[in-house]
Write a protein that holds these residues in place. Structure first.
Motif, mmCIF file in Angstrom:
data_model
loop_
_atom_site.group_PDB
_atom_site.id
_atom_site.type_symbol
_atom_site.label_atom_id
_atom_site.label_comp_id
_atom_site.label_asym_id
_atom_site.label_seq_id
_atom_site.Cartn_x
_atom_site.Cartn_y
_atom_site.Cartn_z
ATOM 1 N N PRO A 11 0.811 -1.231 0.000
ATOM 2 C CA PRO A 11 0.000 0.000 0.000
ATOM 3 C C PRO A 11 0.839 1.274 0.000
ATOM 4 O O PRO A 11 0.333 2.344 -0.345
ATOM 5 N N LYS A 12 2.123 1.169 0.350
ATOM 6 C CA LYS A 12 2.981 2.346 0.368
ATOM 7 C C LYS A 12 3.647 2.607 -0.980
ATOM 8 O O LYS A 12 4.234 3.667 -1.177
ATOM 9 N N SER A 13 3.565 1.656 -1.884
ATOM 10 C CA SER A 13 4.246 1.803 -3.161
ATOM 11 C C SER A 13 3.573 2.864 -4.029
ATOM 12 O O SER A 13 2.351 2.911 -4.144
ATOM 13 N N THR A 14 4.375 3.713 -4.637
ATOM 14 C CA THR A 14 3.843 4.698 -5.586
ATOM 15 C C THR A 14 4.170 4.298 -7.028
ATOM 16 O O THR A 14 3.947 5.071 -7.953
ATOM 17 N N TYR A 15 4.689 3.079 -7.204
ATOM 18 C CA TYR A 15 5.006 2.578 -8.548
ATOM 19 C C TYR A 15 4.020 1.502 -9.000
ATOM 20 O O TYR A 15 3.592 1.491 -10.147
ATOM 21 N N ILE A 16 3.696 0.584 -8.110
ATOM 22 C CA ILE A 16 2.804 -0.529 -8.448
ATOM 23 C C ILE A 16 1.593 -0.476 -7.526
ATOM 24 O O ILE A 16 1.734 -0.477 -6.301
ATOM 25 N N ARG A 17 0.403 -0.428 -8.112
ATOM 26 C CA ARG A 17 -0.819 -0.328 -7.328
ATOM 27 C C ARG A 17 -1.914 -1.152 -7.992
ATOM 28 O O ARG A 17 -1.991 -1.220 -9.219
ATOM 29 N N CYS A 18 -2.757 -1.785 -7.196
ATOM 30 C CA CYS A 18 -3.865 -2.568 -7.748
ATOM 31 C C CYS A 18 -4.885 -1.618 -8.365
ATOM 32 O O CYS A 18 -5.464 -0.788 -7.662
#
Length: 871
Positions: A632-639
């Motif tokens: 949930p913290k990623s700003t590159y890979i998100r659902c």
């Protein structure tokens, strides 16, 4: 069930290899097959082998055999042998499949059912962001730099996708650019699978996929949405194309590089008007072209608007594969099979060749293209005169409208303690980049040999010029180094800074502030010279107005000259330490010198080196898991939210507002997120909310796996012209409130209020390079339909693939003829049973002035008056 063409199954027998089964098309005993172009024979073989009565029917086979009468009419299905993905489009595709697994798992369905059904290769190569220049002399430092930016992609692609999904091969960064891997490693010419051998074919999300046509492999570029469909087992639907034959005759000019040949053929084919057609090359001139030359020519398909430029397999192709570590057995199988089904081309017998257009290769002379469009070709000998004409012309495709008295402007500036001058035509960017021609050893060696001779002659490149060398392949570095020319390129500033897309997509080091200030102070038409195949205005750098495409050796030459306002035939490139003028002819390598270096050093070693690197790939894989562990913290890979609702939505669109009111030729560059993320953009605000600094924003390309960033970057182009606000920029009018907002912010407000959206547009909406986010972004913004005068075909298919209705005005009608102002509300009743080209009635609720808008916003005139009295 029994295969409808089972009677065509035959066996290839030889003492040199084990027997192979194949569909023998000659058993059709059909004279129509003998007359088919070779590229059509590949389509036919696939249709016969894959014929199942559902996806591909016997009617498809009949239509292809009737190609002469069915071209441009019949729709046929084609199942390619494989899918090729680059990371810009491939990573979002993998994210979509991972999200699909999540959605099915929530419904109690086994997520392992979601896998690519068609063999798929994902090459991670486009994520290179070149933040510095001239500083990487160490391969390990390059890898560390790139992996720093690609840690999320490493986890997702290499450690999870390659393990969780079946039928997919992931190639990590620093191996090759996608089209190079396709040419040097993945291409097979003849594939083996499901108990048969068959011709190799491919659809890819990289615009350079057509390069593979040069090796006799049928392939072309598709969008991300289409590629996902093929991955999941759906065939490509296409209208049977016309096939234009291009007969090559004459002898090649010894001073002409393959790039000159490419641009000459490009001009010839563009004038022939071959949009959307297949091109097949034949004639005695073809045998003069090496396999790399052919792939370079085939790569330019997008520039002369062909779908395919096909070179059938011949003796030159076989000779090429003998140098690429192809086993002797594979070569024998390849030749025997292609001859068995008449897919091998022999130029000794011309009796059955159709009469096609001819092109004389001896008429080709060195050219560059520019300053704004690839079709605007300029002979090198006419470059100075043409550039002066561009300064005089009014602002347009070829003009900058610089007054006579200002054309001689020279602006002094300091750089690294030394004083220099900039004028109109000064070169500030010189880039040998990964696109188009780095696959061709001859032109890259020519650039290296030119650099060697230039350094030996005492010539240099001014230090403020942003020079870079970004090969499409590690093998390019290998053979430049092996041939001994790489040190000379480095001395001129052409340092290898990585492998992937860089300058061509705007990922270039910023110009020195002193250079930028000088350009602005003198209102100068500064220039970039690059060895690519496209140069959209403002993409390299917003202060560099003139950009020219050139062969790699000419990039080096213009970097040395420091200006494009020069006649390289009669004016010197520079002066050596002894004060002697040095001309281009003094240092230009001969064709014999280039060919000798290529044949004796390059061909065998480059493919051997690549295969050894591919075979020793080593990266850690996480524990096998059917579902991706989203961070949930990623700003590159998100659902992404594509699967938030699996129920069918109602087709009718009621009370929709136009999000945008656009004109003609709105390209995917205007629609799709690309380049760096501006600090004042909606995407920047989102990233700042995640506590990222501007230095950490990276580019839209690097964040294609995050739908929140990409949606905010949709329609964020500074070149967007929206008639609702009457000026250029990524803004629109929120009609109910009358406020001017960022496009995303307006769309977000409409969605909160439950208001559907449409887009009004003119002709050729969605033209340009096909990009999946040009359809995904509008869908996530709440756009339900686009009403335009005409659509680019691939983008129209993408809109349909995302559930956005592509509606076309009736012939002779447009927004202006119907007196639409763009502030109306639209109701579109879409029947449950739709048919192709069905006419629909769109109900328009006109709000013709600001008072009407105010009345509507308040729920009518009575409520408006009542609320006014309360104030």
């Amino acid at each position: 069930t029994e295969h409808p063409f089972g009677h065509l199954i035959d066996t290839l027998l030889s003492e040199q290899y084990e027997e192979r089964r194949y569909f023998n098309l000659q058993k059709l005993s059909d004279v129509r097959y003998e007359k088919l172009p070779f590229c059509m024979r590949v389509l036919l073989e696939s249709a016969i082998r894959k014929c199942d009565g559902f996806y591909i029917k016997t009617d498809d086979v009949s239509s292809i055999l009737d190609w002469q009468t069915q071209q441009n009419q019949a729709e046929v299905a084609f199942s390619p042998a494989r899918v090729l993905l680059q990371d810009f489009t491939g990573i979002p595709a993998m994210v979509d499949l991972a999200a699909m697994r999540d959605a099915l798992a929530k419904q109690g369905v086994d997520p392992n059912l979601v896998n690519p059904r068609c063999p798929t290769d994902l090459i991670v190569d486009h994520s290179l962001n070149k933040l510095h220049f001239k500083i990487y002399s160490n391969r390990k430092r390059q890898q560390t730099f790139k992996w720093y930016f690609n840690a999320c992609f490493s986890l997702f692609c290499l450690q999870w996708c390659s393990k969780a999904f079946k039928n997919i091969n992931v190639v990590p960064p620093d191996i090759n650019a996608v089209h190079q891997v396709n040419l040097e490693y993945l291409c097979q010419v003849v594939q083996e699978g499901e108990g048969f051998i068959y011709p190799d074919s491919v659809v890819g999300t990289d615009s350079h996929t057509t390069m593979i046509n040069g090796l006799g492999i049928l392939g072309w570029g598709v969008g991300g949405i289409e590629s996902e469909a093929v991955m999941l087992g759906q065939p490509v639907s296409l209208t049977l194309p016309q096939v234009v034959g291009c007969k090559l005759v004459g002898t090649i000019n010894p001073l002409a590089t393959s790039i000159d040949i490419v641009l000459g053929i490009t001009k010839h084919l563009r004038q022939a008007g071959i949009g959307g057609k297949f091109v097949e090359f034949f004639g005695p001139g073809v045998q003069q072209l090496s396999a790399p030359d052919r792939t370079t020519i085939a790569n330019m398909c997008p520039e002369y608007n062909a779908t395919v430029s096909f070179f059938p397999v011949d003796d030159v192709t076989l000779q090429h594969f003998k140098h690429t570590s192809c086993s002797e057995e594979k070569l024998v199988v390849l030749e025997d099979y292609l001859k068995a089904i008449k897919l091998f081309r022999s130029y000794s017998d011309q009796s059955d060749e159709p009469q096609y257009s001819e092109m004389n290769l001896s008429s080709i002379v060195p050219h560059v293209s520019g300053p704004k469009r690839p079709q605007d070709r300029v002979a090198v000998t006419c470059m100075k005169e043409d550039f002066i004409n561009c300064l005089n012309e009014k602002v347009g495709f070829k003009g900058f409208h610089i007054s006579k008295e200002k054309q001689a402007t020279q602006v002094p500036f300091l750089h690294e303690g030394a004083e220099y001058n900039l004028g109109h035509g000064s070169v500030v960017i010189a880039a040998i980049i990964s696109c188009t021609n780095n696959c061709n050893p001859s032109v890259m060696l020519a650039a290296g040999l030119l650099a060697k001779k230039a350094v030996e002659a005492g010539l240099t490149v001014k230090p403020y010029i942003r020079t870079s060398l970004v090969p499409g392949s590690g093998t390019v570095t290998h053979y430049l180094n092996t041939s001994g020319v790489l040190p000379y390129l480095r001395k001129l500033g052409f340092e290898v800074v990585g492998y992937g897309c860089a300058t061509c997509v705007g990922n270039t080091a910023p110009l020195p502030e002193s250079v930028v200030d000088a350009i602005k102070q003198g209102d100068l038409v500064a220039c970039g010279v690059l060895s690519g195949n496209r140069h959209l205005e403002g993409r390299l750098c917003d202060c560099v107005r003139a950009n020219y495409l050139a062969s790699p050796p000419l990039v080096v030459a213009y970097a040395i000259a420091g200006t494009v306002s020069i006649n390289l035939e009669i004016e010197p490139l520079g002066v050596n330490s002894e004060g002697k003028d040095v001309y281009l002819r003094d240092i230009w390598p001969s064709k014999e010198e280039v060919n000798h270096t290529e044949e004796n050093i390059v061909i065998a070693s480059m493919f051997k080196e690549l295969r050894s690197r591919m075979e020793v790939r080593d990266y850690n894989k996480s524990a096998e898991s059917a579902l991706f562990p989203w961070d949930p913290k990623s700003t590159y890979i998100r659902c992404p939210s594509f699967f938030s609702k699996l129920v069918c939505t109602p087709q009718s669109i009621e009370g929709a507002y136009p999000l945008l009111f656009l004109g003609d030729k709105v390209t995917t560059d205007h629609i799709s997120p690309a380049g760096s993320i501006a600090r004042v953009s909606a995407a920047a605000k989102y990233l700042q909310s995640k506590r990222l600094t501007p230095r950490e924003f990276n580019s839209y390309g690097a964040r294609r796996g995050n739908d929140a960033v990409m949606t905010r970057g949709t329609f964020a182009s500074i070149k967007l012209q929206n008639r609702l606000i009457g000026k250029t920029g990524p803004k629109t009018l929120h009609i109910p409130s009358g406020q001017t907002l960022d496009v995303f912010e307006a769309a977000e407000r409409y969605q909160r209020d439950g208001v559907p959206l449409i887009i009004l547009a003119g002709k050729e909406y969605g033209s340009g390079s096909s990009r999946d986010w040009a359809a995904k972004g509008p869908y996530l913004m709440g756009v339900r339909a686009v009403i335009a005068e005409s659509f680019e075909k691939i983008h129209r298919n993408h809109l349909v693939g995302m559930g956005i209705a592509p509606l076309q005005f009736l012939p002779g009608q447009n927004a202006d003829s119907l007196e639409l102002c763009g502030k109306e509300r639209f109701t579109i009743n879409l029947p449950q049973e739709l048919t192709p080209r069905q006419q629909l009635t769109v109900q328009v609720e006109r709000l013709t002035n600001d008072m009407d808008v105010a009345f509507f916003r308040h729920g009518g005139i009575l409520k408006y008056v009542a609320r006014s009295l309360l104030l």
